[in-house]
Design a protein around this motif. Sequence first.
Motif, PDB file in Angstrom:
ATOM      1  N   CYS A   1      -4.709  -5.205  -5.565  1.00 15.15           N
ATOM      2  CA  CYS A   1      -4.680  -5.199  -7.019  1.00 15.15           C
ATOM      3  C   CYS A   1      -5.940  -4.552  -7.581  1.00 15.15           C
ATOM      4  O   CYS A   1      -5.887  -3.869  -8.610  1.00 15.15           O
ATOM      5  CB  CYS A   1      -4.517  -6.626  -7.539  1.00 15.15           C
ATOM      6  SG  CYS A   1      -3.995  -6.716  -9.267  1.00 15.15           S
TER       7      CYS A   1
ATOM      8  N   TRP B   1       0.815  -1.221   0.000  1.00 13.38           N
ATOM      9  CA  TRP B   1       0.000   0.000   0.000  1.00 13.38           C
ATOM     10  C   TRP B   1       0.848   1.271   0.000  1.00 13.38           C
ATOM     11  O   TRP B   1       0.365   2.330  -0.411  1.00 13.38           O
ATOM     12  CB  TRP B   1      -0.953  -0.012   1.193  1.00 13.38           C
ATOM     13  CG  TRP B   1      -2.019  -1.066   1.064  1.00 13.38           C
ATOM     14  CD1 TRP B   1      -2.019  -2.315   1.605  1.00 13.38           C
ATOM     15  CD2 TRP B   1      -3.230  -0.958   0.310  1.00 13.38           C
ATOM     16  NE1 TRP B   1      -3.146  -3.009   1.242  1.00 13.38           N
ATOM     17  CE2 TRP B   1      -3.917  -2.192   0.447  1.00 13.38           C
ATOM     18  CE3 TRP B   1      -3.791   0.046  -0.476  1.00 13.38           C
ATOM     19  CZ2 TRP B   1      -5.153  -2.435  -0.159  1.00 13.38           C
ATOM     20  CZ3 TRP B   1      -5.026  -0.192  -1.082  1.00 13.38           C
ATOM     21  CH2 TRP B   1      -5.690  -1.419  -0.924  1.00 13.38           C
TER      22      TRP B   1
ATOM     23  N   SER C   1       0.498  -9.773  -4.879  1.00 14.26           N
ATOM     24  CA  SER C   1      -0.483  -8.712  -4.649  1.00 14.26           C
ATOM     25  C   SER C   1      -1.785  -9.319  -4.146  1.00 14.26           C
ATOM     26  O   SER C   1      -2.310 -10.269  -4.740  1.00 14.26           O
ATOM     27  CB  SER C   1      -0.737  -7.943  -5.954  1.00 14.26           C
ATOM     28  OG  SER C   1      -1.634  -6.893  -5.738  1.00 14.26           O
TER      29      SER C   1
ATOM     30  N   ILE D   1       1.515  -1.599 -12.207  1.00 14.59           N
ATOM     31  CA  ILE D   1       0.221  -1.781 -11.543  1.00 14.59           C
ATOM     32  C   ILE D   1       0.221  -3.112 -10.805  1.00 14.59           C
ATOM     33  O   ILE D   1       0.644  -4.136 -11.328  1.00 14.59           O
ATOM     34  CB  ILE D   1      -0.916  -1.701 -12.568  1.00 14.59           C
ATOM     35  CG1 ILE D   1      -0.980  -0.298 -13.188  1.00 14.59           C
ATOM     36  CG2 ILE D   1      -2.260  -2.056 -11.938  1.00 14.59           C
ATOM     37  CD1 ILE D   1      -1.925  -0.185 -14.367  1.00 14.59           C
ATOM     38  N   CYS D   2      -0.244  -3.074  -9.566  1.00 13.35           N
ATOM     39  CA  CYS D   2      -0.311  -4.202  -8.635  1.00 13.35           C
ATOM     40  C   CYS D   2       1.047  -4.580  -8.058  1.00 13.35           C
ATOM     41  O   CYS D   2       1.151  -5.508  -7.250  1.00 13.35           O
ATOM     42  CB  CYS D   2      -0.988  -5.435  -9.248  1.00 13.35           C
ATOM     43  SG  CYS D   2      -2.705  -5.120  -9.746  1.00 13.35           S
TER      44      CYS D   2
ATOM     45  N   LEU E   1      -6.309   4.479  -1.582  1.00 16.49           N
ATOM     46  CA  LEU E   1      -4.897   4.098  -1.484  1.00 16.49           C
ATOM     47  C   LEU E   1      -4.573   3.381  -0.181  1.00 16.49           C
ATOM     48  O   LEU E   1      -3.395   3.164   0.116  1.00 16.49           O
ATOM     49  CB  LEU E   1      -4.023   5.349  -1.627  1.00 16.49           C
ATOM     50  CG  LEU E   1      -4.231   6.158  -2.916  1.00 16.49           C
ATOM     51  CD1 LEU E   1      -3.415   7.433  -2.877  1.00 16.49           C
ATOM     52  CD2 LEU E   1      -3.867   5.334  -4.139  1.00 16.49           C
TER      53      LEU E   1
ATOM     54  N   TRP F   1      -5.419  -0.935  -7.218  1.00 10.08           N
ATOM     55  CA  TRP F   1      -4.342  -0.468  -8.096  1.00 10.08           C
ATOM     56  C   TRP F   1      -4.787  -0.480  -9.558  1.00 10.08           C
ATOM     57  O   TRP F   1      -4.435   0.400 -10.338  1.00 10.08           O
ATOM     58  CB  TRP F   1      -3.095  -1.332  -7.904  1.00 10.08           C
ATOM     59  CG  TRP F   1      -1.809  -0.571  -8.075  1.00 10.08           C
ATOM     60  CD1 TRP F   1      -1.557   0.451  -8.940  1.00 10.08           C
ATOM     61  CD2 TRP F   1      -0.594  -0.770  -7.350  1.00 10.08           C
ATOM     62  NE1 TRP F   1      -0.258   0.904  -8.812  1.00 10.08           N
ATOM     63  CE2 TRP F   1       0.357   0.166  -7.832  1.00 10.08           C
ATOM     64  CE3 TRP F   1      -0.203  -1.645  -6.350  1.00 10.08           C
ATOM     65  CZ2 TRP F   1       1.661   0.249  -7.360  1.00 10.08           C
ATOM     66  CZ3 TRP F   1       1.105  -1.582  -5.868  1.00 10.08           C
ATOM     67  CH2 TRP F   1       2.022  -0.634  -6.356  1.00 10.08           C
TER      68      TRP F   1
ATOM     69  N   ASN G   1       0.262  -3.378 -16.156  1.00 11.79           N
ATOM     70  CA  ASN G   1       0.339  -4.317 -15.045  1.00 11.79           C
ATOM     71  C   ASN G   1       1.558  -5.208 -15.295  1.00 11.79           C
ATOM     72  O   ASN G   1       1.677  -5.847 -16.339  1.00 11.79           O
ATOM     73  CB  ASN G   1      -0.959  -5.144 -15.006  1.00 11.79           C
ATOM     74  CG  ASN G   1      -0.989  -6.159 -13.878  1.00 11.79           C
ATOM     75  OD1 ASN G   1      -0.044  -6.920 -13.679  1.00 11.79           O
ATOM     76  ND2 ASN G   1      -2.104  -6.201 -13.166  1.00 11.79           N
TER      77      ASN G   1
ATOM     78  N   GLY H   1      -4.616   2.680 -11.677  1.00  8.61           N
ATOM     79  CA  GLY H   1      -3.742   2.470 -12.824  1.00  8.61           C
ATOM     80  C   GLY H   1      -4.449   2.663 -14.148  1.00  8.61           C
ATOM     81  O   GLY H   1      -3.797   2.930 -15.166  1.00  8.61           O
TER      82      GLY H   1
ATOM     83  N   ILE I   1       1.644   1.988  -3.854  1.00  4.24           N
ATOM     84  CA  ILE I   1       0.512   2.511  -4.630  1.00  4.24           C
ATOM     85  C   ILE I   1       0.336   3.997  -4.347  1.00  4.24           C
ATOM     86  O   ILE I   1      -0.026   4.778  -5.225  1.00  4.24           O
ATOM     87  CB  ILE I   1      -0.792   1.725  -4.333  1.00  4.24           C
ATOM     88  CG1 ILE I   1      -1.895   2.120  -5.329  1.00  4.24           C
ATOM     89  CG2 ILE I   1      -1.269   1.930  -2.928  1.00  4.24           C
ATOM     90  CD1 ILE I   1      -3.181   1.334  -5.152  1.00  4.24           C
TER      91      ILE I   1
END
Length: 1429
Positions: free
Chosen positions: A487, A450, A482, A475-476, A587, A490, A502, A494, A453
């Motif tokens: 995910c 976290w 993840s 991403i992730c 987030l 994200w 990703n 994302g 992100i």
Amino acid sequence: MQTENRLRFKITDANQARFEVPHEHVQSLSDTPRGPLKYRLELIQKPFGLKVWRTTSPEKLLFDTTVGPLVFADQYLQLSAKLPSHNIYGLGEHVHQTFRHDTNWRTWPIFTRAAFPNGGTHNLYGHYPYFTCLEDASGQSFGVFLMNSNAMEVTVQPAPAVTFRTIGGVLDFYILVGETPETVVDEFTKLIGRPFIPPYWSLGFQLSRWDYGSLEEVKKVVERNRQAGLPYDVQYTDIDYMENKKIFTYDMEKFAELPQFADYMHDKGQKYIVILDPAVSTGQRINGPYEALERGHAAKAWVTEPDGVTPLLGEVWPGETVFPDYTNQACIDWWVDEISRFHKEVKHDALWIDMNEVANFVKGGINGCTDNKLNYPPFTPSILDDLMYSKTLCMDAKHKWGNHYDVHMLVFPHFVSTFGTSRSMIFTRSSFPGVGKYSGHWLGDNGANWNDIKWAIPGMLEFNLFGIPYIGADICGFFDDSTEELCTRWMQVGAFYPFSRNHNAQGYADQDPAAYGFDSLVVNTSRHYLNIRYTLLPYLYTLFYKAHVNGETVVRPVMHEFYSDSETWAVHKQFMWGAHLLITPVLDPGVKITDRKATINMYLPEDKIGLHLRGGGILPVQRPDVTTTYSRRHPMGLIVALNDNKAASGELFWDDGDSRGISEGLVLNLKNLELELGKDYTVNWEAKISANIDCYPEGGENQAKCEARGCIWEPLSVPRCYYAENHGYITSNKVETPSGITVDIDRNTEFPSQRSRSRDISKLRVDITYLSGRSLRWKIFDPENARYEVPVPLHLPATPETVEENRDYRVQINDKPFGIQLIRKGTEEVIWDSAVPGFTFSDQFLQISTRLPSEYVYGFGETEHPTYKHSLNFHKYGLFAKDQPPGYKLNSYGVHPFYMGLEKSKNAHGVLLLNSNAMDVTFQPTPALTYHTIGGILDFYMVLGPTPEEVVQQYTEMIGRPVLPAYWSLGFQLCRYGYSNDTEIADLYRDMKAAQIPYDVQYADIDYMERQMDFTLDQVNFKGLPALVDQMRAEGMRFIFILDPAIAGNETKGSYPAFDTGIEKNVFIKWPPELSNDIVWGKVWPDYPNITVDNSLDWDTQVELFRAFAAFPDFFKTSTAEWWGEQIKDFYNNIMKFDGLWIDMNEPASFVHGTAGENCLGNKDLEDPPYMPRNLFINVLELALVALFLQRSIFVFLSLSMSLFHSHSPFSLVFQTGADICGFFNVAEYEMCLRWMQLGAFYPFSRNHNTINMPRQDPVAWGPEFAAASRDVLNIRYTLLPYLYTLMYEAHAHGNTVVRPMLHEFVTDEKTWGIDKQFLWGPALLITPALDPGKAIRTAGEFVDMDAPLEKINLHVRAGHILPWQKPENSTHYSRQNTLGLIIALNDGGVAKGSLFWDDGEGIGEFCVEICGNTTILQNDYIASCSIL
């Protein structure tokens, strides 16, 4: 001084060359300032230091290196600078956990390094010694860039200050000054290179991972995400596709069908991208030689040991490696060839460059590094491992450009396209300023947690500052497994990364969305938000176009749009797409969102993210599909988010999305759409410019008259009679020089002469002079016969600007019809375009038209305009000085053939026609403007701002700065025409004192004179006036009397010295000697002697029977100025003291037509049309007063002309202007007069004045409640006089406006462009008067109803400003004896700024300036930094 916004200062060794960055884009720049600088550089001699000031008023100190010593040793260079605020953004590449820097002694090393972005302060992949500093809530910002590629560190300190420490090269600094944070990005990308525009498909969603294991596994991932219905455009393969991780190879067992994989992707409208690591294995391939290595050996493409011959060996993924030397052209050629060869073998659509910091798994090299000062410098910045060659090459390794010590940050692979005519797409892990011209970037090897992100958002925002808007994070998460919740969140955020990919690492669980299951929350939310992304891709693509063309950010910090709200300055958990879409992601695990400003709980369950459209925006959209290939085939639409004014605007850029270049693209500006909710619309557009110019501006046209002029008659068009396309002049000869252009032009004889009474001049000359980078002149004249030119010297640059790169404009000449086109560089907007038909130059009729860049035009005068912004609906205004009370479209007292225009880019420019003949200007909606004048020449001057305030500064620099008025003249003033005697003035003075109403100046109109004759005193009714004036002056008051420059001529010789001495010195205007030796007599206010005026008769009869002949002084003569000064001095010494003069009737005005008897001699064509208005008299009048008074006097004019601005005149009141409070004519009403007193208390020239035979309207005439309300509002004025006086000083010194339109401070907000019912004092005080009876006030823009009780006026102090004040008294004489104070309106950051100018208030010249800078509150104590200069 490279440009008006960019300062470069370089500190180097004068005796020995040192390494300097050979930046390809910066080296190509050869700019010099093209106009007035927005900064000032101050050089401190001992100890050496530099100060960079923003040339606003007051000036702001932006960058002050005197805060610490300069150190310049061979391997240690240090420079510190104090900054104006803590709002520091940028520096990189690191993980910054917040977007705004923590200034509590944080040190950030900058040295490209392959490391993990795990939240520490260590150095990462990119090298960005650049930051932006937001100065305050005005939005004004600046950037600082150190062009140095050596290892360094930057310490951010609480002062606030920064310290740069680097271990080589030179100190090559660029200071970039902008009006907003966004314009600083514009300036930075102008310097280093604009971002590339990516292919449309690269904005789609992308999937990748390290180690799929086989192509079969890759295809499984592709198929399952296709089956999930995810929008998805791009698939990657990491180094596992290679044969033993060797670049330019593929694994012929596990990836045997890789050459066909691109076709497999293309069949479904998708793309394929491969990775390349720029380290080449020294080993052989499984089945034979490694040909790429062999060709590299042959090209001598490698970085070498210190001997310059032996390739340096290191270790990367394939094992032992050599490293390409991209500073060597032979290496670049080898690299391009290898990419081309591999593309033929394995088709792919783009390149992903990794490990290019340069990364090395061993320290320095397999053979280690020598113990020397390069590998072990005397000072090592606080880089990771505290070792220069850790995980990279030895610092003494050799490149073509020199030691690795110097070029470590610069050895990127050469960014090339091997994709034919298609637009290339490359993205890189390591970067240096300017890489954004070719490449995007991702934020490196993050983790599935976290924190990462969250930290991705500041990283994306920073790279948009750095000029790399194609940016995103993995991403992730790259490392670690993840969780589904992480995910999910994200994938939501994302979906709004510009680069949306990703990607995860070897050995961790699959995290492509479909891996979580087709019915999983990850898949469903991913599909939902990717569909939104794809819907909005036309908008995102347009943002990339604007980044490519204008340097705008794509992912935008909230503070870039809302910098006036300090709450946004530290926002880093929300971001925007452009100006209109706000993304508010979740987030943290298991939480709701709290709005960053208003603490509003938003319901955002696991499948939702916060998206908000900003009112006023139009976003182009397209129905989404599973790839951009398919979505681009769908119809387009618009999301229209109306603002409170029910208005919206937007843009769309559209091309094929793939071809190189953007020349065939379409830019569509969308505005003023009237749509009904729920209905479908098809928007069609056609590019058409029509600017038909009226061929019969005098009116009375019909078809026969029109066609007799060779013009086109269309009775249903507006205008009905207009010029044919080629009417005008034709270029016959053109000579271009570095300083300008000279053009000879000939009248197009295909068309008949327009006017038989005005001879056409067939051959003309055009001289275009590049005055400066931001100003130019074009003069059109008869080269054979001299014509009248205005004899007012302008303040022009001593030498023209001869360097094309230094000019903000480009000039083009259209040949047929002749016309001049001026283009603003940067925006490419045409801001003057006279290449339209109808240009005419004859003896007494000159006409020129121009297209305008927008409908926002301000200025021209003096005429009454109902709005500040002109209506362009075929309105015509005359310019001819005349004694005409203000009325709609009636030409009044002054002549100002100057306008300011705004451009669609929100830049501004100003145009002056230096011509003193009678003229009119006509607007039309095209938008276009036509000038008609009846004599002289066409002598144009343009200033290019680019801000409205800079336009005024540049204009007044050219024509002369405004005077600094006496302090007392800023006090309240009383006057009327019609005081019956001195007792009435004495009673008024007594009553005003009793009511304790602040009041500084009393006037006497022509009543005080004997029979309205200048320099006389009525000994019957005003005999006691001199004694009263002496009493008032002794009590701190001031007195002003009126003079009309018309001298009575019917007095007995010897009884009126003013006339007698005028005759002796021949000061009066006479007929030309060939016509008569007589004076040109008129009639004005003086009466004949020994008569009694019968006021019951009509006006014309009174003039004929009772008004004496009057002679007009010829102020073009030096003897006249001397005579005038003697009369004033004699009156002051022998009749009555006074403190200032009020000059009226100086247009010049006469009560008869032309002359007494109305028989004008000479050429009748000068009367019909009328001869040149005589509006140039005032300057000499002023000079006579300078000699008389050795202190500042007040000199009030009714008639204003351009020469009033002449810089050596100390009495001009153009910036000290105001209307007659409560009105001159007619009976004032109580409510209206009180509202006018409230408003007039904020006129720079604040005077209540009315005419004879009307009731009194001074504040004490209405009763105690009116007096109290007047006292209250004038006490506010007097409290703020130190601030007003400071504004007057800034106008005098810098040309700033005093009363300021809202648009001058908020030009980026187009809602301010039409505001004319509010105004500002300078930048900080907003006055919102009530201008209608019995109504509350509605503000423009936000539409907030404000209480407006009768006894109040709404005033607002702008946050972030300091206003000096002083306790008010009944006059400035006493208020100036009180101590000064400060009104501090802190912004949300607890900071305010202001300035104070202070002197004795009346001496000629200034002797003290006190400037107060930042003010903050710490534990309830005020801290101000002040200095006396």
